[in-house]
Design a protein around this motif. Structure first.
Motif, PDB file in Angstrom:
ATOM      1  N   THR A 122      -8.252   7.661  -2.985  1.00  0.00           N
ATOM      2  CA  THR A 122      -7.288   6.920  -3.804  1.00  0.00           C
ATOM      3  C   THR A 122      -7.780   6.876  -5.241  1.00  0.00           C
ATOM      4  O   THR A 122      -8.937   7.166  -5.541  1.00  0.00           O
ATOM      5  CB  THR A 122      -7.101   5.476  -3.307  1.00  0.00           C
ATOM      6  OG1 THR A 122      -8.336   4.773  -3.443  1.00  0.00           O
ATOM      7  CG2 THR A 122      -6.626   5.454  -1.859  1.00  0.00           C
ATOM      8  N   SER A 123      -6.867   6.513  -6.142  1.00  0.00           N
ATOM      9  CA  SER A 123      -7.234   6.307  -7.542  1.00  0.00           C
ATOM     10  C   SER A 123      -6.542   5.043  -8.026  1.00  0.00           C
ATOM     11  O   SER A 123      -5.438   4.715  -7.580  1.00  0.00           O
ATOM     12  CB  SER A 123      -6.823   7.504  -8.410  1.00  0.00           C
ATOM     13  OG  SER A 123      -5.423   7.688  -8.352  1.00  0.00           O
ATOM     14  N   PRO A 124      -7.178   4.283  -8.927  1.00  0.00           N
ATOM     15  CA  PRO A 124      -6.593   3.013  -9.361  1.00  0.00           C
ATOM     16  C   PRO A 124      -5.433   3.209 -10.327  1.00  0.00           C
ATOM     17  O   PRO A 124      -5.432   4.117 -11.149  1.00  0.00           O
ATOM     18  CB  PRO A 124      -7.764   2.309 -10.054  1.00  0.00           C
ATOM     19  CG  PRO A 124      -8.629   3.432 -10.541  1.00  0.00           C
ATOM     20  CD  PRO A 124      -8.496   4.529  -9.534  1.00  0.00           C
ATOM     21  N   SER A 125      -4.451   2.329 -10.217  1.00  0.00           N
ATOM     22  CA  SER A 125      -3.372   2.248 -11.193  1.00  0.00           C
ATOM     23  C   SER A 125      -3.563   0.938 -11.941  1.00  0.00           C
ATOM     24  O   SER A 125      -3.703  -0.126 -11.333  1.00  0.00           O
ATOM     25  CB  SER A 125      -2.005   2.267 -10.510  1.00  0.00           C
ATOM     26  OG  SER A 125      -0.971   2.066 -11.458  1.00  0.00           O
ATOM     27  N   LEU A 126      -3.584   1.022 -13.281  1.00  0.00           N
ATOM     28  CA  LEU A 126      -3.866  -0.146 -14.101  1.00  0.00           C
ATOM     29  C   LEU A 126      -2.588  -0.789 -14.637  1.00  0.00           C
ATOM     30  O   LEU A 126      -1.594  -0.108 -14.875  1.00  0.00           O
ATOM     31  CB  LEU A 126      -4.756   0.233 -15.285  1.00  0.00           C
ATOM     32  CG  LEU A 126      -6.094   0.885 -14.983  1.00  0.00           C
ATOM     33  CD1 LEU A 126      -6.864   1.094 -16.288  1.00  0.00           C
ATOM     34  CD2 LEU A 126      -6.919   0.070 -13.998  1.00  0.00           C
ATOM     35  N   GLU A 180       3.426  -1.751 -13.860  1.00  0.00           N
ATOM     36  CA  GLU A 180       2.664  -0.507 -13.908  1.00  0.00           C
ATOM     37  C   GLU A 180       2.911   0.298 -15.180  1.00  0.00           C
ATOM     38  O   GLU A 180       1.983   0.902 -15.732  1.00  0.00           O
ATOM     39  CB  GLU A 180       2.974   0.370 -12.695  1.00  0.00           C
ATOM     40  CG  GLU A 180       2.104   1.615 -12.659  1.00  0.00           C
ATOM     41  CD  GLU A 180       2.349   2.489 -11.440  1.00  0.00           C
ATOM     42  OE1 GLU A 180       1.352   2.904 -10.811  1.00  0.00           O
ATOM     43  OE2 GLU A 180       3.517   2.775 -11.121  1.00  0.00           O
ATOM     44  N   VAL A 227      -6.779  -3.717 -12.639  1.00  0.00           N
ATOM     45  CA  VAL A 227      -6.284  -2.821 -11.593  1.00  0.00           C
ATOM     46  C   VAL A 227      -5.081  -3.464 -10.907  1.00  0.00           C
ATOM     47  O   VAL A 227      -5.166  -4.592 -10.400  1.00  0.00           O
ATOM     48  CB  VAL A 227      -7.388  -2.515 -10.562  1.00  0.00           C
ATOM     49  CG1 VAL A 227      -6.818  -1.696  -9.407  1.00  0.00           C
ATOM     50  CG2 VAL A 227      -8.532  -1.762 -11.223  1.00  0.00           C
ATOM     51  N   SER A 259       0.857  -1.186   0.000  1.00  0.00           N
ATOM     52  CA  SER A 259       0.000   0.000   0.000  1.00  0.00           C
ATOM     53  C   SER A 259       0.892   1.235   0.000  1.00  0.00           C
ATOM     54  O   SER A 259       1.622   1.482   0.967  1.00  0.00           O
ATOM     55  CB  SER A 259      -0.904  -0.010   1.245  1.00  0.00           C
ATOM     56  OG  SER A 259      -1.657   1.170   1.322  1.00  0.00           O
ATOM     57  N   GLY A 261      -3.241  -1.693  -8.450  1.00  0.00           N
ATOM     58  CA  GLY A 261      -3.277  -1.252  -7.064  1.00  0.00           C
ATOM     59  C   GLY A 261      -3.925   0.110  -6.962  1.00  0.00           C
ATOM     60  O   GLY A 261      -4.195   0.771  -7.966  1.00  0.00           O
ATOM     61  N   GLU A 262      -4.190   0.519  -5.733  1.00  0.00           N
ATOM     62  CA  GLU A 262      -4.760   1.834  -5.471  1.00  0.00           C
ATOM     63  C   GLU A 262      -3.652   2.772  -5.008  1.00  0.00           C
ATOM     64  O   GLU A 262      -2.855   2.416  -4.135  1.00  0.00           O
ATOM     65  CB  GLU A 262      -5.859   1.741  -4.404  1.00  0.00           C
ATOM     66  CG  GLU A 262      -7.083   0.959  -4.853  1.00  0.00           C
ATOM     67  CD  GLU A 262      -7.904   1.721  -5.886  1.00  0.00           C
ATOM     68  OE1 GLU A 262      -7.877   2.966  -5.873  1.00  0.00           O
ATOM     69  OE2 GLU A 262      -8.577   1.055  -6.702  1.00  0.00           O
TER      70      GLU A 262
END
Length: 491
Positions: free
Chosen positions: A29-33, A100, A40, A14, A42-43
């Motif tokens: 938070t915002s998602p990372s794809l 990422e 997704v 996290s 992670g957040e």
């Protein structure tokens, strides 16, 4: 801990903002794809304006009240520590970058990771030897002797804003020289690749003696956060890498406080194949070059200029090599090209290709979306109008625009027919002839017959609307230093 466990840990961790030496977890938070799958990953903490304000305040306080700006030995020690931390955690960073950023594993052994880590070691070494004073000797004035000298000192608080395509390289190209100079920094990562940037902040906090507030790391999807960093009166320097459109806005916004602004912006670089070039070697260079990181590089040669009478033969040769570019799972060591960063970027690339064909360009190969993920096939468009959108605008995808020319002067005019001036290349059998062409092109970097200019000690930057200033090398350090001139009467 075994490396497999470290990798699993870094992918599931996290992430947190780093502000004033403390980890901060915003409520939003915002998602990372993962761009290779669209899933997704992670957040990421999504900073608000209040977090940017706190980061600037911390950087200002650290610059004004600590010894960071004046203690050269402390800065050398901390840069050495950061270099060791990055080296020791390289495999974790590698897996995170692949997941990422969508960077192929083979690219992380170069410009995505291994080379940027060496930048930190380079600036630690440079700080040990770079003169921060210059003695100008004595001069006579009005019957007295005056001793004059120059001292270099830190420029102040730096807002460093980076894009998604090479997050570690771009972050360290700003962070390492800024810290070496004695500046304090607020580093803002890109919304598309926040986790990599935040991981860098955690290494700084947990493995170095860099004092609280000297480095602050935030990520945010809010436009207002970037606007605050570029206009805040307590920010002395803005170092931005990204699009020319955004760079223009930053330059205008920063003018109200007359702060120093460095911009590394877009490019539409031209590769000129001369009529005596080795077509096979040049075609391979052009094809694999435009597919490096799926074309998501500002200095990549996205225009291919060829003699008109050789146009069709060269198109066939380049298409053959584009067909040899392996694309797919970026974690596979054999994969050369990964995905584009997002579906939004893929739509932009595809739209430009479609419009080019409608305008008369010939689609030789590629131009297809591949799912799952955000893949786009290596693409060649021939007979492109040098004044068209495809020849003038940055695509940021694996798309090569091939343009015929009549003679050398015509090739030079086409190459210089751009608002950009970041890079370029020439291939020719006669080295001196190729060099003469290179010297006529108005760009900040240039490759001759495949020569590499991108090293820790070589300045990187552009002419015209490709930017202001230089990164890397001694020039990169000097960007973050102010010169103060002294004079005293000699007794």
């Amino acid at each position: 801990m075994a490396i497999q466990d470290q990798v699993a840990s870094v992918l599931s961790a996290s992430r947190r903002l780093l502000i004033d030496g403390r980890f901060v977890e915003p409520p939003r938070t915002s998602p990372s794809l993962n761009p290779a799958t669209g899933a997704v990953l992670g957040e990421a903490p999504d900073a608000g304006v209040e977090h940017a304000e706190a980061a600037v305040a911390a950087a200002r306080r650290a610059f004004d009240t600590t010894s960071w700006a004046t203690d050269v030995e402390l800065r050398i020690r901390c840069l050495d520590q950061l270099y060791r931390a990055l080296s020791e955690h390289k495999e974790e960073l590698r897996e995170l970058t692949i997941a990422e950023v969508g960077a192929p594993r083979m690219l992380t052994h170069g410009a995505q990771l291994d080379e940027p880590v060496e930048l930190v070691g380079y600036y630690a070494g440079l700080l040990r030897e770079h003169p921060l004073t210059e003695d100008l000797g004595e001069a006579e004035y009005q019957g007295q002797r005056h001793h004059r000298w120059i001292e270099k000192e830190a420029a102040g608080v730096v807002a460093a804003i980076i894009p998604y395509n090479f997050p570690l390289q771009l972050a360290l190209a700003k962070l390492a020289p800024a810290l070496a100079a004695g500046c304090t920094v607020v580093l803002k990562g890109a919304p598309d690749t926040p986790l990599v940037t935040l991981a860098l902040g955690e290494l700084i906090a947990e493995h170095t003696d860099i004092p609280p507030g000297v480095v602050n790391v935030i990520t945010s999807s809010e436009v207002e956060v970037g606007e605050l960093l570029t206009t805040h009166p307590d920010v002395d320097v803005v170092s931005f890498t990204g699009s020319t459109v955004t760079g223009r806005r930053i330059l205008a916004a920063a003018s109200s406080t007359v702060k120093r602004v460095f911009l590394e912006l877009g490019g539409k670089s031209a590769l000129i194949m001369l009529d005596d070039a080795d077509i096979r070697a040049a075609s391979m260079y052009a094809a694999f070059g435009i597919c490096l990181h799926s074309g998501q590089g500002c200095a990549l040669n996205s225009r291919l200029l060829v003699p008109r009478h050789q146009h069709d033969a060269i198109a066939e040769s380049v298409a053959k090599y584009l067909g040899k570019v392996s694309y797919g799972d970026p974690g596979d060591p054999k994969t050369y090209m990964g995905p584009l960063i997002s579906e939004r970027q893929r739509e932009k690339v595809d739209g430009m290709v479609r419009r080019a064909v409608e305008a008369g360009a010939v689609l030789v190969t590629g131009g297809e979306k591949v799912d799952p993920g955000f893949f786009y096939t290596p693409t060649l468009l021939a007979n492109v109008d040098p004044d068209s959108e495809l020849a003038q605008e940055e695509v940021f995808g694996p798309v090569l625009a091939m343009i015929p020319y009549d003679d050398e002067d015509h090739a030079v005019r086409i190459a210089n027919n751009s608002i950009y001036g970041l890079s370029g290349a020439v291939y020719g059998g006669d080295q001196e002839r190729a060099l003469a062409i290179a010297r006529r092109i108005r760009t900040g970097t240039f490759s001759i017959n495949g020569g590499n200019y991108f090293f820790s000690d070589t300045p990187f930057g552009g002419y015209k609307q490709s930017g202001i200033g230089r990164e890397k090398g001694v020039a990169g350090l000097e960007e973050f230093l102010e010169s103060k001139t002294f004079g005293t009467v000699v007794a």
